[in-house]
Write a protein that holds these residues in place. Structure first.
Motif, PDB file in Angstrom:
ATOM      1  N   ASP A 103      35.679 -12.137 -42.128  1.00  0.00           N
ATOM      2  CA  ASP A 103      35.117 -13.387 -42.649  1.00  0.00           C
ATOM      3  C   ASP A 103      34.158 -13.082 -43.806  1.00  0.00           C
ATOM      4  N   GLY A 104      33.513 -14.130 -44.298  1.00  0.00           N
ATOM      5  CA  GLY A 104      32.659 -13.963 -45.469  1.00  0.00           C
ATOM      6  C   GLY A 104      31.457 -13.073 -45.220  1.00  0.00           C
ATOM      7  N   ASP A 105      31.125 -12.836 -43.928  1.00  0.00           N
ATOM      8  CA  ASP A 105      29.998 -11.953 -43.610  1.00  0.00           C
ATOM      9  C   ASP A 105      30.474 -10.574 -43.192  1.00  0.00           C
ATOM     10  N   MET A 106      31.756 -10.326 -43.488  1.00  0.00           N
ATOM     11  CA  MET A 106      32.328  -9.011 -43.203  1.00  0.00           C
ATOM     12  C   MET A 106      32.393  -8.731 -41.695  1.00  0.00           C
ATOM     13  N   ARG A 107      32.593  -9.801 -40.945  1.00  0.00           N
ATOM     14  CA  ARG A 107      32.852  -9.609 -39.505  1.00  0.00           C
ATOM     15  C   ARG A 107      34.355  -9.656 -39.341  1.00  0.00           C
ATOM     16  N   ARG A 135      30.982  -3.017 -47.007  1.00  0.00           N
ATOM     17  CA  ARG A 135      30.140  -4.189 -47.270  1.00  0.00           C
ATOM     18  C   ARG A 135      29.916  -4.392 -48.778  1.00  0.00           C
ATOM     19  N   LEU A 145      32.226  -6.656 -50.679  1.00  0.00           N
ATOM     20  CA  LEU A 145      32.094  -8.116 -50.611  1.00  0.00           C
ATOM     21  C   LEU A 145      31.497  -8.667 -51.892  1.00  0.00           C
ATOM     22  N   SER A 146      30.409  -8.015 -52.367  1.00  0.00           N
ATOM     23  CA  SER A 146      29.779  -8.506 -53.589  1.00  0.00           C
ATOM     24  C   SER A 146      30.717  -8.304 -54.770  1.00  0.00           C
ATOM     25  N   ARG A 156      40.642 -11.545 -51.616  1.00  0.00           N
ATOM     26  CA  ARG A 156      39.833 -12.661 -51.119  1.00  0.00           C
ATOM     27  C   ARG A 156      40.725 -13.890 -51.068  1.00  0.00           C
ATOM     28  N   GLY A 200      36.564 -21.903 -45.972  1.00  0.00           N
ATOM     29  CA  GLY A 200      35.883 -20.613 -45.833  1.00  0.00           C
ATOM     30  C   GLY A 200      36.631 -19.545 -46.618  1.00  0.00           C
ATOM     31  N   GLU A 252      37.907 -15.729 -46.698  1.00  0.00           N
ATOM     32  CA  GLU A 252      38.156 -14.547 -45.895  1.00  0.00           C
ATOM     33  C   GLU A 252      38.671 -13.418 -46.782  1.00  0.00           C
ATOM     34  N   THR A 253      38.556 -12.202 -46.279  1.00  0.00           N
ATOM     35  CA  THR A 253      39.127 -11.088 -47.021  1.00  0.00           C
ATOM     36  C   THR A 253      40.218 -10.456 -46.176  1.00  0.00           C
TER      37      THR A 253
END
Ligand SMILES: Nc1nc2c(ncn2[C@@H]2O[C@H](COP(=O)(O)OP(=O)(O)OP(=O)(O)O)[C@@H](O)[C@H]2O)c(=O)[nH]1
Length: 581
Positions: free
Chosen positions: A288-292, A330, A333-334, A364, A371, A373-374
């Motif tokens: 997800d967007g928080d890398m979970r 992580r 993500l950025s 992405r 939402g 996701e990656t």
């Protein structure tokens, strides 16, 4: 006798009075009801009709009372008979719905839902007629409700239907006709016409399921296929509700039907996609967007050496930077905030073994809920990396001793010269050519010679400082690069260690051990314009001069000329004035 007759008359009069009072009480209450209501004797005679019913029939109450129930609630063409008397007398205490019945009213005939409740103390039956559901311009709210229902059905793609069990009559809404591909103007829906449209392969199952589930008298769903007139096969989901009469017999079935074809096709595609991902040899994960991690496939579990639950709970740090990227999971993500795709090398941390190098492709994607996701696809590149390592080793390292080969040594020499020039520090280059090595080969064999070369290589590597480089120049020649060669004392100490490193003896059966040593040539760079080639040539000249002197001599080329090196003074065959670097 007379007394008996008087008592009887009084009793009948009292009963009639009581009944009249009861009726009056009911009447007041029933006139206030919203729906048309009838009070009927068990033989079908009408005792009371409320104001709404009189309005519906457009008859005065007295005239209504002269009618019989079956003149209002008609036996219709579907086969409903005047069963009231039978029904009422059999069930003295029933309360429930009698379902849809044809009712005659002032404007014609209408189907209405009739609820019944037996009033045992009066031997009367209370019938409530609920409004018709068909379009009726006299009753605009029903018309509107019908319109609304049709629109809702069309919008939702859900059709509704009613099946009268006694007659087999089937009422389909427009949406059901659309789903079945039939024309409401020409197609008359019946139970048998319906079954003809059910796919032959599903027909027996549908029949059996309907029979079995109807017996339970509970709502149920059933899935089947139909063949439309144009030959198109559709997947349907049918929801069934059962309406029972008070005596427990099923009066009618009603429910909804929805065309699931598109949904099923989508479901099949999803299943296929899932199968492909589940059985893929590529490791796949979704975060997800928080890398979970939201999803990991079995291939990822396999290569990471963890089960699904452990991986889903794993922090993104199990993705380590690869050889060609400093990025962690992580960090990506950025990076992906700016672009939609990234590809590069990472390593996957593994329990109990070395991290696995992988080629990661990250995309992405926007999900339907908005939402982001990656999607991660990892390809195991450990074999490619190993081949690369082997190729690199072949290209830059000596296959026998593992020392840097001439190519790597030259490359490192160039770099060291640049650094030395920039820092203004001296650099030394040493050539060593073994003495007495040929006889090891000749007397003890080539393999023993190889072992000697390996031993000397190890000893030379241990003798130098970190930052120095030992290479095999070829045959029995070694080159040593000393980027920071220190002061005269340090240089002398280092040369001595090198001499000791190459001085070994090889025992031979029934003869004196064979001694191996080396002659050394040294050249020094002092931040001048000297090239690597020139420096190599100087060291070579010095080494040949030492060789020509015999023994383990060390000669230095100081840029001007050749001279013996100071550390060798007094040792094997040194001649001339000793010199420092
Ligand atoms: N076992 C083995 N021998 C090698 C290898 N490369 C070169 N040689 C041998 O090393 C020997 C080098 O010859 P020389 O330089 O004459 O040997 P030396 O006995 O040290 O004689 P000088 O150098 O003249 O003192 C030759 O016999 C080569 O065949 C190798 O990889 N393994």
């Amino acid at each position: 006798m007379q007394i008996l007759a008087v008592v009887t008359v009084l009793a009948v009069a009292a009963w009639a009075l009581w009944c009249t009072r009861q009726l009056r009480r009911h009447r007041r209450w029933l006139d206030g009801a919203a729906d048309p209501v009838l009070l009927v004797e068990r033989n079908g005679r009408i005792r009371f009709a409320n104001r709404q019913l009189c309005q519906l029939l457009d008859l005065p109450a007295a005239q209504v009372r002269r009618l019989r129930l079956e003149q209002i609630v008609l036996p219709d063409s579907d086969g409903y008979g005047p069963v009231w008397a039978t029904l009422f007398s059999r069930h003295s205490r029933f309360v429930g719905s009698l379902g849809l019945r044809q009712v005659r009213y002032r404007a014609g005939l209408e189907r209405m839902v009739i609820d019944a409740a037996a009033l045992p103390e009066d031997a009367l039956v209370l019938l409530t007629l609920r409004p018709p559901s068909r379009q009726n311009t006299d009753q605009p709210h029903h018309y509107l409700a019908q319109k609304l229902l049709q629109t809702a059905e069309a919008d939702a793609g859900i059709g509704s239907w009613v099946l009268q069990m006694a007659s087999g009559r089937l009422d389909w809404s427009r949406e059901v006709h659309r789903i079945f591909g039939t024309d409401p103007a020409t197609f008359r829906a019946t139970e048998s016409a319906y079954f003809e449209r059910v796919h032959p392969a599903d027909r027996a199952r549908v029949r059996a399921e309907l029979d079995a589930k109807m017996a339970l008298q509970q709502p149920f769903d059933i899935e089947y296929r139909i063949i439309r007139p144009d030959g198109d096969i559709r997947d349907l989901l049918e929801r069934n509700h059962i309406h029972c009469l008070p005596d427990g017999t099923i009066d009618h079935l009603w429910g909804t039907v929805i065309d699931m074809t598109q949904h099923k096709q989508l479901q099949r595609q999803l299943q296929l996609a899932q199968l492909a991902v589940e059985h893929s040899s590529e490791a796949v994960a979704i975060a997800d967007g928080d890398m979970r991690w939201l999803y990991v496939n079995p291939a990822l579990c396999r290569i990471a050496g963890r089960d699904e639950a452990a991986l889903l709970a794993a922090p993104p740090s199990f993705l380590l930077p690869g050889a060609d990227t400093a990025l962690r999971g992580r960090d990506l993500l950025s990076l992906l905030g700016e672009r939609h795709h990234w590809q590069g090398e990472l390593r996957i941390a593994r329990r109990g073994s070395m991290p696995l190098p992988v080629l990661a492709s990250v995309s992405r994607v926007q999900d339907t809920g908005g939402g982001a996701e990656t999607v991660w696809v990892f390809t195991d590149i450990s074999r490619i990396k190993e081949s690369e390592r082997q190729l690199q080793s072949l290209a830059f390292f000596d296959g026998l001793t593992g020392l840097a080969n001439r190519t790597l040594f030259n490359e490192q020499l160039e770099r060291a010269l640049q650094a030395s020039r920039a820092a203004g520090t001296p650099l030394a280059l040493v050539f060593a050519d073994l003495n007495g090595f040929k006889q090891v080969n000749d007397r003890l064999g080539h393999q023993a010679g190889d072992e000697v070369l390996c031993r000397i290589a190890t000893r030379l590597s241990r003798a130098v400082r970190s930052g120095d480089l030992v290479g095999r120049w070829g045959g029995d020649e070694f080159a040593i690069l000393l980027p920071a060669c220190g002061d005269a004392a340090a240089q002398a100490a280092l040369l001595q260690r090198l001499q000791q490193a190459v001085s070994i003896t090889c025992p031979q059966p029934a003869a004196a051990p064979l001694a191996v040593g080396a002659s050394f040539g040294v050249a020094c760079f002092h931040g001048d314009a000297l090239t690597a080639t020139a420096l190599l040539a100087q060291a070579d000249q010095a080494m040949y001069r030492a060789k020509s002197q015999g023994g383990g001599a060390v000669w230095l080329h100081d840029g001007q000329g050749l001279q013996p090196f100071a550390a060798t003074a007094g040792s094997e065959a040194a001649s001339g004035q000793p010199a420092a670097l």
